[in-house]
Scaffold this active site. Structure first.
Site, PDB file in Angstrom:
ATOM      1  N   ARG A 149       1.363   4.287  12.885  1.00  0.00           N
ATOM      2  CA  ARG A 149       2.015   4.453  11.584  1.00  0.00           C
ATOM      3  C   ARG A 149       2.915   3.252  11.270  1.00  0.00           C
ATOM      4  O   ARG A 149       2.940   2.747  10.157  1.00  0.00           O
ATOM      5  CB  ARG A 149       2.823   5.747  11.608  1.00  0.00           C
ATOM      6  CG  ARG A 149       3.677   5.992  10.405  1.00  0.00           C
ATOM      7  CD  ARG A 149       2.988   6.921   9.400  1.00  0.00           C
ATOM      8  NE  ARG A 149       3.862   7.255   8.291  1.00  0.00           N
ATOM      9  CZ  ARG A 149       3.840   6.640   7.114  1.00  0.00           C
ATOM     10  NH1 ARG A 149       2.974   5.688   6.884  1.00  0.00           N
ATOM     11  NH2 ARG A 149       4.651   7.005   6.151  1.00  0.00           N
TER      12      ARG A 149
ATOM     13  N   HIS B 107       2.456   0.739   8.145  1.00  0.00           N
ATOM     14  CA  HIS B 107       3.561   0.596   7.195  1.00  0.00           C
ATOM     15  C   HIS B 107       4.002  -0.873   7.120  1.00  0.00           C
ATOM     16  O   HIS B 107       4.200  -1.417   6.034  1.00  0.00           O
ATOM     17  CB  HIS B 107       4.713   1.505   7.643  1.00  0.00           C
ATOM     18  CG  HIS B 107       5.957   1.408   6.814  1.00  0.00           C
ATOM     19  ND1 HIS B 107       6.613   2.514   6.324  1.00  0.00           N
ATOM     20  CD2 HIS B 107       6.690   0.348   6.415  1.00  0.00           C
ATOM     21  CE1 HIS B 107       7.683   2.137   5.639  1.00  0.00           C
ATOM     22  NE2 HIS B 107       7.760   0.828   5.682  1.00  0.00           N
TER      23      HIS B 107
END
Ligand SMILES: *[C@@H]1O[C@H](CO)[C@@H](O)[C@H](O)[C@H]1NC(C)=O
Ligand SMILES: *[C@@H]1O[C@H](CO)[C@@H](O)[C@H](O)[C@H]1NC(C)=O
Length: 327
Positions: free
Chosen positions: A63, A67
């Site tokens: 993640r 991001h």
């Protein structure tokens, strides 16, 4: 003649100023061959140890990398801590709520590298390597990582706005966000499948399992048994820290069961399920549900392209001493 050389100078300047954000030229597999020949083994060891302590390291690192690359390029800007004068990327409300263990793995790897005399490895490259390593730890494909990213000099919460996909996005929205980063619909579907090892907070699925709209209490694209399972795992007024598996079948394995789940209405987010309900993306979902090797190949291709987004050079980046703070 003078005018001619002016034209050349102007042309050169344009080339140079455009170069940093589009180049992949500096990225090489053996970037640290002379400055830190064991960079890969050192990072991998830290990742393995950390995953043994907590599985959450795997989704958290994935993640974090995603991001980072989607906001201002793969330049470790997501790792910067806010200061009284600057609210950094990581403190935007769309932030990496599960990413604490991802930060931790990068910080630990940086420390291990410096201890072994490798002070010139960028935080952006450490995050890229750690991401590959967590995929491998979860049973996913092992792939070669391009290296040579510099760390960014800017990190602002405002730059996150509108750049990250959300749990209720449809295929149009997803395709548009990925296209901004030169990623195709296939890349988007392959990268969405990183949810095969993901977690979700109940608040992000609440709208699908209760009071969906005035005619349907539950989202009709949701498998009925799975909807009941989600309602039980996410009761009303659930502790907001509670997280559920996004892949209800093999949540700790990096595999194509994610796609089989979508075929059965077991996509956890709307943004997962639409990949099957939308006729444009469904053929790819069906193909990869059948063929894990084809999915792995597409995933590696998409990750490699993602790792080239917004790469910084020595001209607009540096090698951070502390991954959480600018030098
Ligand atoms: C996410 O942002 C909120 C503020 O919007 C902050 O309180 C929280 O600590 C941040 N989480 C992480 C993991 O940085
Ligand atoms: C509720 O959602 C379903 C499925 O998306 C849709 O067919 C229906 O028209 C919606 N009802 C209202 C009142 O919006």
């Amino acid at each position: 003649m003078a005018r001619f050389s002016l034209v050349i100078v102007v042309a050169l300047c344009i080339t140079i100023s455009v170069f940093p954000d589009t180049t992949t030229a500096q990225l090489r597999n053996d970037f640290y061959k002379s400055s830190c020949p064991n960079v890969e083994q050192i990072v991998t060891k830290v990742v393995k140890d950390k995953v043994k302590q907590t599985f959450v390291t795997i989704p958290a690192t994935l993640r974090l990398f995603f991001h980072d690359c989607f906001v201002n390029g793969c330049d470790a800007s997501v790792l910067i801590q806010s200061t009284p004068n600057n609210k950094a990327e990581k403190d935007h409300p769309d932030n990496v709520s599960l990413a604490g263990d991802g930060f931790d793995v990068v910080v630990k790897a940086k420390k291990a590298l410096v201890a072994k005399g490798c002070s010139k490895v960028s935080c952006a490259d450490i995050l890229t390597l750690a991401t590959r390593d967590v995929v491998v730890e979860a049973g996913g494909p092992k792939y070669t990582v391009e290296l040579g990213r510099f760390d960014g000099l800017v990190s602002t919460a405002a730059s996150v706005n509108g750049n990250l996909p959300g749990p209720n996005d449809n295929v149009n929205k997803l395709n548009a966000l990925f296209a901004k980063n030169k990623l195709t619909q296939e890349d988007m579907i392959a990268l969405s499948a990183a949810h095969t090892v993901g977690f979700a907070h109940c608040s992000k699925v609440a709208n699908r399992i209760r009071n969906f709209n005035s005619t349907h209490f539950v989202d009709p694209t949701l498998n009925k048994d799975y909807a009941k399972q989600l309602q039980a795992a996410c009761p009303k007024n659930v502790d907001p820290r509670i997280a559920i598996n996004i892949d209800p079948e093999t949540p700790r394995k990096f595999d194509n069961i994610y796609f089989k789940n979508l075929q059965q209405g077991k996509g956890t987010f709307t943004s997962d399920q639409v990949l099957f309900t939308d006729g444009r993306s469904r053929p790819t979902v069906n193909a990869w549900a059948k063929d894990n090797a084809a999915f792995n190949t597409a995933f590696v291709k998409a990750m490699t392209k993602l790792g080239r987004v917004g790469v910084k050079t020595s001209r607009n980046g540096n090698i951070r001493r502390d991954c959480g703070a600018f030098n």
